[in-house]
Design a protein around this motif. Sequence first.
Motif, PDB file in Angstrom:
ATOM      1  N   GLU A   1       0.817  -1.217   0.000  1.00 35.29           N
ATOM      2  CA  GLU A   1       0.000   0.000   0.000  1.00 35.29           C
ATOM      3  C   GLU A   1       0.848   1.263   0.000  1.00 35.29           C
ATOM      4  OE1 GLU A   1      -3.121   0.071  -0.473  1.00 35.29           O
ATOM      5  OE2 GLU A   1      -3.360  -2.104  -0.407  1.00 35.29           O
ATOM      6  N   ALA A   2       2.102   1.151   0.423  1.00 33.27           N
ATOM      7  CA  ALA A   2       2.985   2.321   0.446  1.00 33.27           C
ATOM      8  C   ALA A   2       3.401   2.750  -0.958  1.00 33.27           C
ATOM      9  CB  ALA A   2       4.225   2.022   1.287  1.00 33.27           C
ATOM     10  N   HIS A   3       3.256   1.859  -1.943  1.00 35.60           N
ATOM     11  CA  HIS A   3       3.623   2.178  -3.320  1.00 35.60           C
ATOM     12  C   HIS A   3       2.442   2.872  -4.008  1.00 35.60           C
ATOM     13  CE1 HIS A   3       6.768  -0.761  -2.434  1.00 35.60           C
ATOM     14  NE2 HIS A   3       7.439  -0.239  -3.463  1.00 35.60           N
ATOM     15  N   LYS A   4       2.659   4.071  -4.475  1.00 31.77           N
ATOM     16  CA  LYS A   4       1.619   4.890  -5.095  1.00 31.77           C
ATOM     17  C   LYS A   4       1.811   4.956  -6.612  1.00 31.77           C
ATOM     18  CE  LYS A   4       0.050   5.774  -1.023  1.00 31.77           C
ATOM     19  NZ  LYS A   4      -1.184   5.071  -0.560  1.00 31.77           N
ATOM     20  N   PRO A   5       0.747   5.317  -7.363  1.00 27.79           N
ATOM     21  CA  PRO A   5       0.869   5.453  -8.822  1.00 27.79           C
ATOM     22  C   PRO A   5       1.908   6.505  -9.197  1.00 27.79           C
ATOM     23  CG  PRO A   5      -1.438   5.415  -8.158  1.00 27.79           C
ATOM     24  CD  PRO A   5      -0.639   5.530  -6.891  1.00 27.79           C
ATOM     25  N   GLN A   6       2.583   6.270 -10.309  1.00 26.38           N
ATOM     26  CA  GLN A   6       3.575   7.194 -10.834  1.00 26.38           C
ATOM     27  C   GLN A   6       3.171   7.593 -12.252  1.00 26.38           C
ATOM     28  OE1 GLN A   6       7.433   5.354 -10.448  1.00 26.38           O
ATOM     29  NE2 GLN A   6       7.202   4.948  -8.259  1.00 26.38           N
ATOM     30  N   THR A   7       3.973   8.407 -12.863  1.00 29.57           N
ATOM     31  CA  THR A   7       3.638   8.886 -14.207  1.00 29.57           C
ATOM     32  C   THR A   7       3.682   7.759 -15.230  1.00 29.57           C
ATOM     33  OG1 THR A   7       5.964   9.516 -14.537  1.00 29.57           O
ATOM     34  CG2 THR A   7       4.431  11.228 -13.765  1.00 29.57           C
ATOM     35  N   ARG A   8       4.427   6.698 -14.932  1.00 31.50           N
ATOM     36  CA  ARG A   8       4.480   5.541 -15.808  1.00 31.50           C
ATOM     37  C   ARG A   8       4.139   4.287 -15.014  1.00 31.50           C
ATOM     38  NH1 ARG A   8       9.862   6.143 -19.685  1.00 31.50           N
ATOM     39  NH2 ARG A   8       9.262   8.128 -20.690  1.00 31.50           N
ATOM     40  N   PRO A   9       3.563   3.272 -15.667  1.00 31.51           N
ATOM     41  CA  PRO A   9       3.256   2.036 -14.941  1.00 31.51           C
ATOM     42  C   PRO A   9       4.544   1.331 -14.495  1.00 31.51           C
ATOM     43  CG  PRO A   9       2.889   1.750 -17.301  1.00 31.51           C
ATOM     44  CD  PRO A   9       3.137   3.207 -17.079  1.00 31.51           C
ATOM     45  N   TYR A  10       4.467   0.659 -13.372  1.00 34.17           N
ATOM     46  CA  TYR A  10       5.630  -0.109 -12.905  1.00 34.17           C
ATOM     47  C   TYR A  10       5.144  -1.351 -12.168  1.00 34.17           C
ATOM     48  CZ  TYR A  10       4.778   1.949  -8.264  1.00 34.17           C
ATOM     49  OH  TYR A  10       4.223   2.325  -7.069  1.00 34.17           O
ATOM     50  N   LYS A  11       6.065  -2.310 -11.921  1.00 32.81           N
ATOM     51  CA  LYS A  11       5.701  -3.595 -11.347  1.00 32.81           C
ATOM     52  C   LYS A  11       6.434  -3.839 -10.033  1.00 32.81           C
ATOM     53  CE  LYS A  11       4.871  -5.744 -15.877  1.00 32.81           C
ATOM     54  NZ  LYS A  11       5.303  -6.810 -16.817  1.00 32.81           N
ATOM     55  N   LEU A  12       5.747  -4.569  -9.155  1.00 32.33           N
ATOM     56  CA  LEU A  12       6.333  -5.043  -7.897  1.00 32.33           C
ATOM     57  C   LEU A  12       6.267  -6.561  -7.881  1.00 32.33           C
ATOM     58  CD1 LEU A  12       4.488  -2.705  -5.338  1.00 32.33           C
ATOM     59  CD2 LEU A  12       6.775  -2.362  -6.297  1.00 32.33           C
ATOM     60  N   THR A  13       7.280  -7.207  -7.372  1.00 34.92           N
ATOM     61  CA  THR A  13       7.255  -8.663  -7.209  1.00 34.92           C
ATOM     62  C   THR A  13       6.682  -8.978  -5.833  1.00 34.92           C
ATOM     63  OG1 THR A  13       9.170  -8.962  -8.661  1.00 34.92           O
ATOM     64  CG2 THR A  13       8.625 -10.774  -7.162  1.00 34.92           C
ATOM     65  N   LEU A  14       5.534  -9.657  -5.811  1.00 33.08           N
ATOM     66  CA  LEU A  14       4.862  -9.981  -4.557  1.00 33.08           C
ATOM     67  C   LEU A  14       5.258 -11.353  -4.030  1.00 33.08           C
ATOM     68  CD1 LEU A  14       1.239  -8.737  -5.353  1.00 33.08           C
ATOM     69  CD2 LEU A  14       3.205  -7.429  -4.541  1.00 33.08           C
ATOM     70  N   ASP A  15       5.507 -12.283  -4.943  1.00 33.41           N
ATOM     71  CA  ASP A  15       5.841 -13.659  -4.573  1.00 33.41           C
ATOM     72  C   ASP A  15       6.503 -14.295  -5.789  1.00 33.41           C
ATOM     73  OD1 ASP A  15       6.066 -15.922  -3.099  1.00 33.41           O
ATOM     74  OD2 ASP A  15       3.919 -16.368  -2.965  1.00 33.41           O
ATOM     75  N   ARG A  16       6.963 -15.508  -5.649  1.00 30.47           N
ATOM     76  CA  ARG A  16       7.601 -16.185  -6.773  1.00 30.47           C
ATOM     77  C   ARG A  16       6.581 -16.332  -7.909  1.00 30.47           C
ATOM     78  NH1 ARG A  16      11.035 -21.426  -5.390  1.00 30.47           N
ATOM     79  NH2 ARG A  16      11.484 -21.049  -7.599  1.00 30.47           N
ATOM     80  N   GLY A  17       6.895 -15.677  -9.040  1.00 36.56           N
ATOM     81  CA  GLY A  17       6.009 -15.749 -10.188  1.00 36.56           C
ATOM     82  C   GLY A  17       4.800 -14.845 -10.122  1.00 36.56           C
ATOM     83  N   LEU A  18       4.661 -14.018  -9.096  1.00 37.71           N
ATOM     84  CA  LEU A  18       3.500 -13.135  -8.954  1.00 37.71           C
ATOM     85  C   LEU A  18       3.962 -11.683  -8.885  1.00 37.71           C
ATOM     86  CD1 LEU A  18       0.443 -12.738  -8.517  1.00 37.71           C
ATOM     87  CD2 LEU A  18       0.877 -12.939  -6.058  1.00 37.71           C
ATOM     88  N   GLN A  19       3.424 -10.854  -9.796  1.00 35.67           N
ATOM     89  CA  GLN A  19       3.769  -9.440  -9.835  1.00 35.67           C
ATOM     90  C   GLN A  19       2.509  -8.578  -9.764  1.00 35.67           C
ATOM     91  OE1 GLN A  19       6.028  -9.226 -13.545  1.00 35.67           O
ATOM     92  NE2 GLN A  19       7.942  -9.136 -12.393  1.00 35.67           N
ATOM     93  N   LEU A  20       2.703  -7.359  -9.302  1.00 39.41           N
ATOM     94  CA  LEU A  20       1.624  -6.374  -9.245  1.00 39.41           C
ATOM     95  C   LEU A  20       2.003  -5.210 -10.147  1.00 39.41           C
ATOM     96  CD1 LEU A  20      -1.044  -5.346  -7.929  1.00 39.41           C
ATOM     97  CD2 LEU A  20       0.386  -4.203  -6.230  1.00 39.41           C
ATOM     98  N   ARG A  21       1.152  -4.914 -11.113  1.00 41.91           N
ATOM     99  CA  ARG A  21       1.388  -3.770 -12.015  1.00 41.91           C
ATOM    100  C   ARG A  21       0.530  -2.606 -11.556  1.00 41.91           C
ATOM    101  NH1 ARG A  21      -0.859  -1.286 -16.502  1.00 41.91           N
ATOM    102  NH2 ARG A  21       0.601  -0.599 -18.139  1.00 41.91           N
TER     103      ARG A  21
END
Length: 426
Positions: A10-30
């Motif tokens: 939740e600490a990660h906020k939208p930016q001017t461009r889309p970006y991804k976070l790795t949540l778990d092995r093989g699972l990402q959040l865009r």
Amino acid sequence: MPLLTVKAIEAHKPQTRPYKLTLDRGLQLRIAPDGVRTLLVRYTVKGTGDERQYRLPEEYGHKPGQMALAAACAEAQRIRALARGGIDWPEEERVRVRTGAAARKLAGTDEHPTVQSALREYVLKKRRAKDGLPLKARTKEDYLKMVEPGRQSRHGKKFADGLLFPLAQKLLSELTGDDIRSHYEQLLKKSTREAGYAMQVLRAVLRWHGVAVPDNPLSIETAGKSRIVLAPSIGKPVPIPAERLGAWWRAASTSDRVAADYYRFQLLTGCRGIEIHGSKRYGYPPIKVGDVNIEAASIVLQDTKNRRDHKLLLSRQALQIAKAYCLERDPDAPLFDIVDPRKTLARINAAAGTHVQGHGLRSTFASIAEELVSGAVLKRVLNHTISNDVTLGHYVGKSEAQLRAGWQVVADYVEAAANAEPQAQL
């Protein structure tokens, strides 16, 4: 255990461009710039060398219709485990959905229509109760687009699907209140106006076919707490600011382009743009040279938006513009022979310091007239329907002289603003 906690995500906020976070092995959040959080599962099927990606159907979140972190991790682990065993579950699911949709389409006969076929029949056969006329061409196209997939441009850009496309292959006999409510909530995430518009059309189709959907949230028989309340649409008029009206008129008057005269004519008459220049796409004819009655200073617009003819009683200023384009021209030629006048309007706006668009000129006419003429005259010169107004529809009559005076007083106001403003700036 997930690599990131809910708090860290939740600490990660939208930016001017889309970006991804790795949540778990093989699972990402865009995370998209508009705040949409998409869950992506990356996996490799046994026996293949390419890594594949699958977007989970729900967005990340903790609200109804969203997927929480723990559930997303569990789903990703399930898909990856099947892939290690040689099963491409996402692809098999896509095939199953396509096969099911094709079967439902075949089943969508006259006896068991789908939402798509029911809407198409409505568009084809619907007649207005008050005059028996069919829907206008533009209305038909707008409705039909609602149940079609988004087209793809020649450059590969995918446009959005129609507002009712997710329900298009659903049989009317199987449509439930939860289907309607869930789809409405999804549309609300994008646009309140579009969500309401889609539900209005769906409600009309269901009523026309006499379909009783269990627990229908669009029915007045449904309890208030479970009902979708569709507020009446409210326009957002953006007229020329009063203090810039004179500057806009002078900028338009000094241009030698046909498009500039077209826009001046639109401001003086309060017409819709399509009523002046027509539309081949929707079958609307433009005003032609032969349509202008110079002696009577009038033009009759055929079959307008409210399905009635509308007589324009031209002011002196509007007649002067029209006469200039009638001299020694073919009666069948368009009065204003234009293709795309928007660049001319952009130049006029730049010179005048305004931002008005085409329909804003109609709003400008209405905003000026509202202070200068009666409500009855304003409605009639704007060609607005008065069928639901008993007073105006059955008791108040206006002569052509009174209506012409309404158009003339607006034109005089515009001309006076153009002449007076330079002196005010000295």
